[in-house]
Write a protein that holds these residues in place. Structure first.
Motif, PDB file in Angstrom:
ATOM      1  N   HIS A   1       0.830  -1.204   0.000  1.00  0.00           N
ATOM      2  CA  HIS A   1       0.000   0.000   0.000  1.00  0.00           C
ATOM      3  C   HIS A   1       0.870   1.263   0.000  1.00  0.00           C
ATOM      4  O   HIS A   1       0.582   2.220  -0.722  1.00  0.00           O
ATOM      5  CB  HIS A   1      -0.912   0.012   1.227  1.00  0.00           C
ATOM      6  N   ARG A   2       1.928   1.258   0.804  1.00  0.00           N
ATOM      7  CA  ARG A   2       2.780   2.456   0.892  1.00  0.00           C
ATOM      8  C   ARG A   2       3.514   2.709  -0.412  1.00  0.00           C
ATOM      9  O   ARG A   2       3.525   3.820  -0.927  1.00  0.00           O
ATOM     10  CB  ARG A   2       3.805   2.268   2.012  1.00  0.00           C
ATOM     11  N   THR A   3       4.123   1.643  -0.955  1.00  0.00           N
ATOM     12  CA  THR A   3       4.858   1.807  -2.214  1.00  0.00           C
ATOM     13  C   THR A   3       3.915   2.290  -3.303  1.00  0.00           C
ATOM     14  O   THR A   3       4.254   3.161  -4.099  1.00  0.00           O
ATOM     15  CB  THR A   3       5.481   0.462  -2.644  1.00  0.00           C
ATOM     16  N   GLY A   4       2.723   1.714  -3.314  1.00  0.00           N
ATOM     17  CA  GLY A   4       1.747   2.069  -4.335  1.00  0.00           C
ATOM     18  C   GLY A   4       1.370   3.537  -4.272  1.00  0.00           C
ATOM     19  O   GLY A   4       1.255   4.202  -5.304  1.00  0.00           O
TER      20      GLY A   4
ATOM     21  N   TRP B   1       7.282  -9.685  -4.073  1.00  0.00           N
ATOM     22  CA  TRP B   1       5.824  -9.538  -4.205  1.00  0.00           C
ATOM     23  C   TRP B   1       5.481  -8.575  -5.333  1.00  0.00           C
ATOM     24  O   TRP B   1       4.560  -8.794  -6.107  1.00  0.00           O
ATOM     25  CB  TRP B   1       5.217  -9.044  -2.883  1.00  0.00           C
ATOM     26  N   MET B   2       6.279  -7.491  -5.429  1.00  0.00           N
ATOM     27  CA  MET B   2       5.983  -6.463  -6.438  1.00  0.00           C
ATOM     28  C   MET B   2       6.271  -7.006  -7.838  1.00  0.00           C
ATOM     29  O   MET B   2       5.488  -6.826  -8.771  1.00  0.00           O
ATOM     30  CB  MET B   2       6.826  -5.223  -6.159  1.00  0.00           C
TER      31      MET B   2
ATOM     32  N   TYR C   1      -0.894   4.736 -18.944  1.00  0.00           N
ATOM     33  CA  TYR C   1      -0.863   3.277 -18.844  1.00  0.00           C
ATOM     34  C   TYR C   1      -0.217   2.832 -17.538  1.00  0.00           C
ATOM     35  O   TYR C   1      -0.763   2.012 -16.803  1.00  0.00           O
ATOM     36  CB  TYR C   1      -0.099   2.714 -20.041  1.00  0.00           C
ATOM     37  N   PHE C   2       0.953   3.387 -17.248  1.00  0.00           N
ATOM     38  CA  PHE C   2       1.668   2.969 -16.040  1.00  0.00           C
ATOM     39  C   PHE C   2       0.908   3.377 -14.779  1.00  0.00           C
ATOM     40  O   PHE C   2       0.964   2.675 -13.764  1.00  0.00           O
ATOM     41  CB  PHE C   2       3.085   3.537 -16.013  1.00  0.00           C
ATOM     42  N   THR C   3       0.202   4.496 -14.818  1.00  0.00           N
ATOM     43  CA  THR C   3      -0.582   4.898 -13.651  1.00  0.00           C
ATOM     44  C   THR C   3      -1.679   3.866 -13.373  1.00  0.00           C
ATOM     45  O   THR C   3      -1.835   3.394 -12.245  1.00  0.00           O
ATOM     46  CB  THR C   3      -1.201   6.286 -13.872  1.00  0.00           C
ATOM     47  N   LEU C   4      -2.410   3.483 -14.422  1.00  0.00           N
ATOM     48  CA  LEU C   4      -3.455   2.476 -14.239  1.00  0.00           C
ATOM     49  C   LEU C   4      -2.843   1.147 -13.800  1.00  0.00           C
ATOM     50  O   LEU C   4      -3.363   0.459 -12.919  1.00  0.00           O
ATOM     51  CB  LEU C   4      -4.235   2.280 -15.551  1.00  0.00           C
ATOM     52  N   PHE C   5      -1.719   0.812 -14.394  1.00  0.00           N
ATOM     53  CA  PHE C   5      -1.012  -0.423 -14.065  1.00  0.00           C
ATOM     54  C   PHE C   5      -0.633  -0.427 -12.580  1.00  0.00           C
ATOM     55  O   PHE C   5      -0.863  -1.413 -11.872  1.00  0.00           O
ATOM     56  CB  PHE C   5       0.228  -0.512 -14.957  1.00  0.00           C
ATOM     57  N   ALA C   6      -0.089   0.702 -12.119  1.00  0.00           N
ATOM     58  CA  ALA C   6       0.341   0.787 -10.718  1.00  0.00           C
ATOM     59  C   ALA C   6      -0.861   0.647  -9.783  1.00  0.00           C
ATOM     60  O   ALA C   6      -0.781  -0.012  -8.746  1.00  0.00           O
ATOM     61  CB  ALA C   6       1.070   2.104 -10.467  1.00  0.00           C
ATOM     62  N   ILE C   7      -1.986   1.244 -10.152  1.00  0.00           N
ATOM     63  CA  ILE C   7      -3.167   1.153  -9.289  1.00  0.00           C
ATOM     64  C   ILE C   7      -3.573  -0.313  -9.112  1.00  0.00           C
ATOM     65  O   ILE C   7      -3.877  -0.764  -8.008  1.00  0.00           O
ATOM     66  CB  ILE C   7      -4.326   2.002  -9.873  1.00  0.00           C
ATOM     67  N   VAL C   8      -3.558  -1.068 -10.204  1.00  0.00           N
ATOM     68  CA  VAL C   8      -3.963  -2.477 -10.099  1.00  0.00           C
ATOM     69  C   VAL C   8      -2.887  -3.294  -9.380  1.00  0.00           C
ATOM     70  O   VAL C   8      -3.189  -4.105  -8.514  1.00  0.00           O
ATOM     71  CB  VAL C   8      -4.278  -3.063 -11.493  1.00  0.00           C
ATOM     72  N   VAL C   9      -1.619  -3.070  -9.726  1.00  0.00           N
ATOM     73  CA  VAL C   9      -0.540  -3.854  -9.101  1.00  0.00           C
ATOM     74  C   VAL C   9      -0.530  -3.642  -7.587  1.00  0.00           C
ATOM     75  O   VAL C   9      -0.392  -4.591  -6.818  1.00  0.00           O
ATOM     76  CB  VAL C   9       0.833  -3.474  -9.700  1.00  0.00           C
ATOM     77  N   PHE C  10      -0.714  -2.386  -7.155  1.00  0.00           N
ATOM     78  CA  PHE C  10      -0.529  -2.104  -5.740  1.00  0.00           C
ATOM     79  C   PHE C  10      -1.822  -2.204  -4.936  1.00  0.00           C
ATOM     80  O   PHE C  10      -1.781  -2.399  -3.727  1.00  0.00           O
ATOM     81  CB  PHE C  10       0.094  -0.719  -5.554  1.00  0.00           C
TER      82      PHE C  10
END
Lengths: 189, 280, 436
Positions: free
Chosen positions: B240-243, C93-94, C255-264
């Motif tokens: 959550h923090r990294t995100g 995990w990431m 794209y990367f913003t949406l990607f990051a939202i789903v990944v995190f």
């Protein structure tokens, strides 16, 4: 060629008023992209460092009670052999007799053991030349010309304090970090 | 001739596929007896955890309570194969406490002199292998039912966080007309309704809490669910923090990218829209 | 390349000249994604997805190589090694979530890219080979994605592998032999997992190679554009750099913003809970579904329920599923209309949107259990799918009367900006043409 595109200013060359602001935005965008790429690069590199389960095995307890004087055991620590050797009085004397200044890597036996436990020589079983396991800890193995350890790969000879005496190895066998928990048991790492 | 075949081939192939499908579509269907468990099955209860949401974190006190519930109740049958004792540091346990916990869990080993099977005290690097040596032993001790490993339970079920809580608090008397076979128990939150596990949390105070929280059945179920959310996703807080940082960074970068894009195109696109025909 | 007005690479430094005369790599980059590649100036955001797909592929390859450093392709270790990555490996995990979510994002981008091509007629002459190569990439992606999903060795992995490899047993006579050969046994087991790992590692590089061919084939005729009208002269194009590099950078950011939202925040939303249960060859999950990007084809597979014309239903399903993909290879010859863009093809446009809805319905059916009403819906939807490509498209490409086309890209741009057709034509005519 380039009839129409003569009208089209490329990203760099711009008119008086807009110039500074444009450059700033391009530079800021590029800088952000660069910082982002660098930030992402770190986890990609760091993942190759030891993982948590590997680090968790970084220290072990060893029971020395069963080792008689003149005997040695091999212990596996971090996937490498550690030699724990119970030196006889003769071996200790032999090590102390050597003039320290004549050594390639000058160290006394006392510096290589713990106070009050000078009979316990605990070293890495990894030759400092190129990482082979020297002979001399196992039952019946040759101890080399100096009564300590002998590396068969390239002929390095170690004495009874596991100090380098001849051959290509640059330094003495490394003494790992350890501490006595009781007179007959140590924690390595 | 060849051209004619090439012209007709798609119609022929398409026609055959369409016909095969339509014959199937208009075929009368056999009457289906509806599965009676579907009507009885209930959606997981609404319950919230501190780990929910974008800023969700773990409540360490709750995780410690949940761990206590796991140890004193669940661990009698269920393992946590993916979790090592050393991982408990994340719950706030000190290295000495972790060593003590590990020590109580004997691990299989071999006798160094004879090579026979033996046990040794657990180390922090060991995992919660549970009480049974293997699946056969687990089934034999549980009326042929296998107590599943709980490490990933909250991720291995639909709405897993709520599912664990609902299952633990969802035992009830079977409705009239629903026969529960011998040795099974009625729980509408369980997919096939009849569950082999008897209600594990039955009375208030079953587990003694040391932090003053009242150990009601509801509270214990919540705490152990929170603990199992942690075992399934130990990196949740880090994620959550990294995100958060990543998304903010990317939004700024994208905004700058948009401004750059507008600037680059300014001469071509945005001026023509204003009506300067000549430069197009 | 084929445009006489394309800018030419001229190295200015001595080092640049030295390199250019020995290995002209900077020139290649300049000519393919730099200022030396003229691109129609009217591309819309749907044209971002090509570059995005390339980036998605690179992200998958990088994260995949890293995961392979920690993963163990052995049935006894695979599931635990994935959890080892999730728990113990630094940032593991990431990286694993990026790879899992990245696969879905890759398919999202590629589907948008394909439907963009369908709408604007990018498969039509002279871009048939470009389209065929794209289809090859898509097929390779499906194979790679399927095998990658098996590697986790969860319940869905195992039963997905069991079901998909069983498809081949429908082939008459040799089917069972092929099935056994694919698995290296009689059910998915260690040999299967090991070979899937090997191929899953190999295929992305094959895809990368075909992508290079795909880009090469793109640069011969140049990019299509929303009007579908060919490039007439320099007034129709802008250099790829900086115009489309800037636009693609912005697209990449989104794209990367949406990607990051789903990944995190939603890393497991595109996966199945059952895959967090270790594979168990003795117990099938109640409801087996493949990953979402196969749903439409899975629905087609299951839609054939009756034996028809002496062919068993199972074989019909398998044939239809593979045909559903393979018929796309013939698209350039099924749709013979000389007009590319659906903007000027009212009838074709209507059916295009019906196809989009149809594919979404098929996808939904593929996600649901094979029971009524979904089964019957999937049968009608699958029938439309085949009818669309094999019957409707060939007919409308002959009978349709297209709307009047603009004379050039520039004219279309100007009329869109609110100028009259006459003013636009005059403005375009006023620009001197290049001396060819």
């Amino acid at each position: 060629m380039a009839t129409d595109q003569a009208h089209v200013p490329a990203a760099g060359e711009l008119t008086e008023s807009g110039e500074r602001r444009r450059d700033f935005i391009y530079i800021a965008t590029g800088a952000f992209a660069a910082v982002g790429a660098a930030t992402v690069a770190w986890p990609l590199i760091n993942q190759m460092n030891p993982s948590a389960d590997v680090l968790a095995l970084a220290s072990i307890d060893v029971d020395l009670a069963a080792i008689k004087p003149g005997q040695a055991i091999k212990i596996s620590w971090r996937g490498m052999p550690v030699f724990a050797r119970n030196l006889t009085q003769a071996e200790q004397d032999a090590a102390n007799k050597v003039p320290v200044s004549s050594l390639r890597d000058p160290q006394t036996l006392a510096e290589r053991t713990k106070e009050g436990h000078t009979n316990w020589l605990i070293t890495m079983g990894v030759c400092t030349h190129l990482g082979c396991v020297p002979l001399g800890a196992g039952e019946g193995e040759t101890k080399g010309d100096f009564g300590g350890y002998f590396c068969p790969c390239h002929g390095s000879q170690y004495d009874t304090a596991a100090r380098i005496r001849s051959g290509p190895a640059p330094t003495n066998l490394v003494v790992p970090e350890y501490a006595f928990k009781s007179p007959t048991s140590v924690t390595i790492g | 001739m060849g051209r004619l075949i090439a012209f007709l081939a798609p119609f022929a192939i398409g026609g055959v596929f369409v016909l095969a499908l339509l014959v199937g579509a208009f075929m009368p269907r056999d009457a289906v007896t509806p599965d009676p468990t579907i009507a009885l099955h209930k959606e997981a209860k609404e319950v919230s955890f501190k780990s929910d949401g974008v800023f969700g974190t773990f409540d360490k006190a709750q995780l410690q309570r949940g761990f206590k519930v796991y140890q004193e109740v669940c661990a009698a049958c269920h393992s946590l194969h993916q979790v090592a004792f050393r991982d408990l540091a994340a719950l706030g346990f000190t290295p000495a406490e972790i060593k003590a916990i590990a020590k109580k869990n004997d691990q299989p080993t071999i006798d160094e002199k004879t090579g026979d099977a033996a046990t040794r005290p657990g180390l922090p690097s060991d995992k919660f292998y549970g009480p049974y040596a293997n699946e056969v032993a687990a089934r034999a001790a549980n009326n042929n039912a296998l107590p599943p490993d709980l490490s990933l339970m909250t991720k291995a079920r639909e709405h897993g966080n709520r599912y664990v809580y609902s299952l633990l608090t969802g035992y009830a008397n079977a409705p009239a007309g629903w026969a529960v076979p011998q040795g099974l128990h009625y729980n509408p939150y369980f997919k096939s309704i009849n569950i082999a596990m008897p209600a594990p949390l039955t009375s208030e105070g079953q587990v003694e809490y040391t932090d003053g929280t009242k150990p009601t059945v509801d509270q214990m179920a919540k705490d152990v669910s929170a603990f199992l959310i942690w075992t399934a996703e130990p990196k949740l807080v880090e994620r959550h923090r990294t995100g958060f940082g990543a998304v903010i960074f990317l939004l700024i970068m994208t905004g700058l990218g948009y401004l750059s894009y507008r600037r680059v195109w300014a001469e071509i696109k945005y001026k023509t829209k204003k009506g300067e025909v000549a430069s197009a | 390349m084929s445009f006489p007005w394309a800018k030419h690479y001229e190295p200015t430094t001595d080092v640049g000249k030295w390199i250019d005369s020995r290995l002209p790599l900077p020139r290649l980059i300049y000519d393919s994604v730099g200022a030396g590649y003229p691109v129609p100036k009217n591309l819309n955001y749907f044209y971002n997805f090509g570059v995005l797909a390339g980036v998605a592929l690179v992200v998958q390859i990088i994260t995949g190589i890293i995961l392979a450093m920690h993963y163990a392709p052995n049935t006894g270790l695979a599931f635990n090694s994935v959890e080892h990555i999730m728990r113990d490996v630094n940032s593991g995990w990431m990286l694993r979530y990026m790879h899992a979510v990245g696969a879905s994002f890759f398919f999202i981008v590629v589907y948008l890219h394909i439907f963009r091509g369908l709408y604007y007629g990018s498969y039509k002459p002279p871009r048939e080979v470009l389209w065929l190569l794209g289809m090859v990439i898509y097929l390779l992606m499906m194979a790679t994605g399927f095998m990658g999903y098996v590697l986790v060795w969860g319940q869905m992995s195992f039963w997905g592998a069991a079901v998909i490899t069983n498809l081949f047993s429908a082939i008459p006579i040799v089917g069972d032999a092929i099935h056994t050969w694919l698995l290296g046994g009689f059910s998915p087991d260690n040999p299967t997992l090991n070979r899937f790992f090997s191929l899953h590692y190999l295929l992305p590089f094959v895809i990368f190679g075909v992508v290079i061919l795909h880009v090469w084939a793109l640069h011969i005729p140049g990019s299509n554009n929303p009007t579908g009208v060919g490039i007439k002269g320099p007034q129709d194009t802008v250099p790829f750099h900086p115009y489309y590099t800037a636009k693609d950078f912005f697209g990449l950011g989104v794209y990367f913003t949406l990607f990051a939202i789903v990944v995190f925040y939603l890393p497991n939303s595109l996966g199945e809970p059952d895959n967090y249960i270790p594979a168990n060859p003795l117990s099938t999950p109640a409801h087996i579904v493949p990953e979402w990007y196969y749903w439409p084809f899975y629905a087609i597979l299951r839609a054939f329920t009756v034996n028809f014309l002496w062919v068993p239903a199972k074989l019909w399903g398998v044939l239809a599923m593979f045909s559903a993909i393979l018929l796309l290879f013939f698209l350039p010859w099924l749709d013979k209309s000389p007009v590319r863009s659906n903007t000027y093809r009212p009838l074709s446009k209507l059916f295009f949107w019906i196809l989009v809805v149809d594919c979404l319905i098929l996808g939904l059916c593929g996600a649901k259990p094979a029971a009524e009403p979904w089964l019957r819906i999937s049968q009608f939807a699958a029938a439309y799918y085949f009818a669309h490509f094999l019957i409707i498209l060939p007919i409308i490409s002959r009978i349709e009367r297209p709307l009047p086309l603009p004379k050039s890209i520039s004219e279309a741009v100007l009329t869109n900006a609110g100028h009259s057709v006459e003013a636009a034509r005059a403005a375009v005519a006023a620009v001197p043409q290049p001396a060819a």
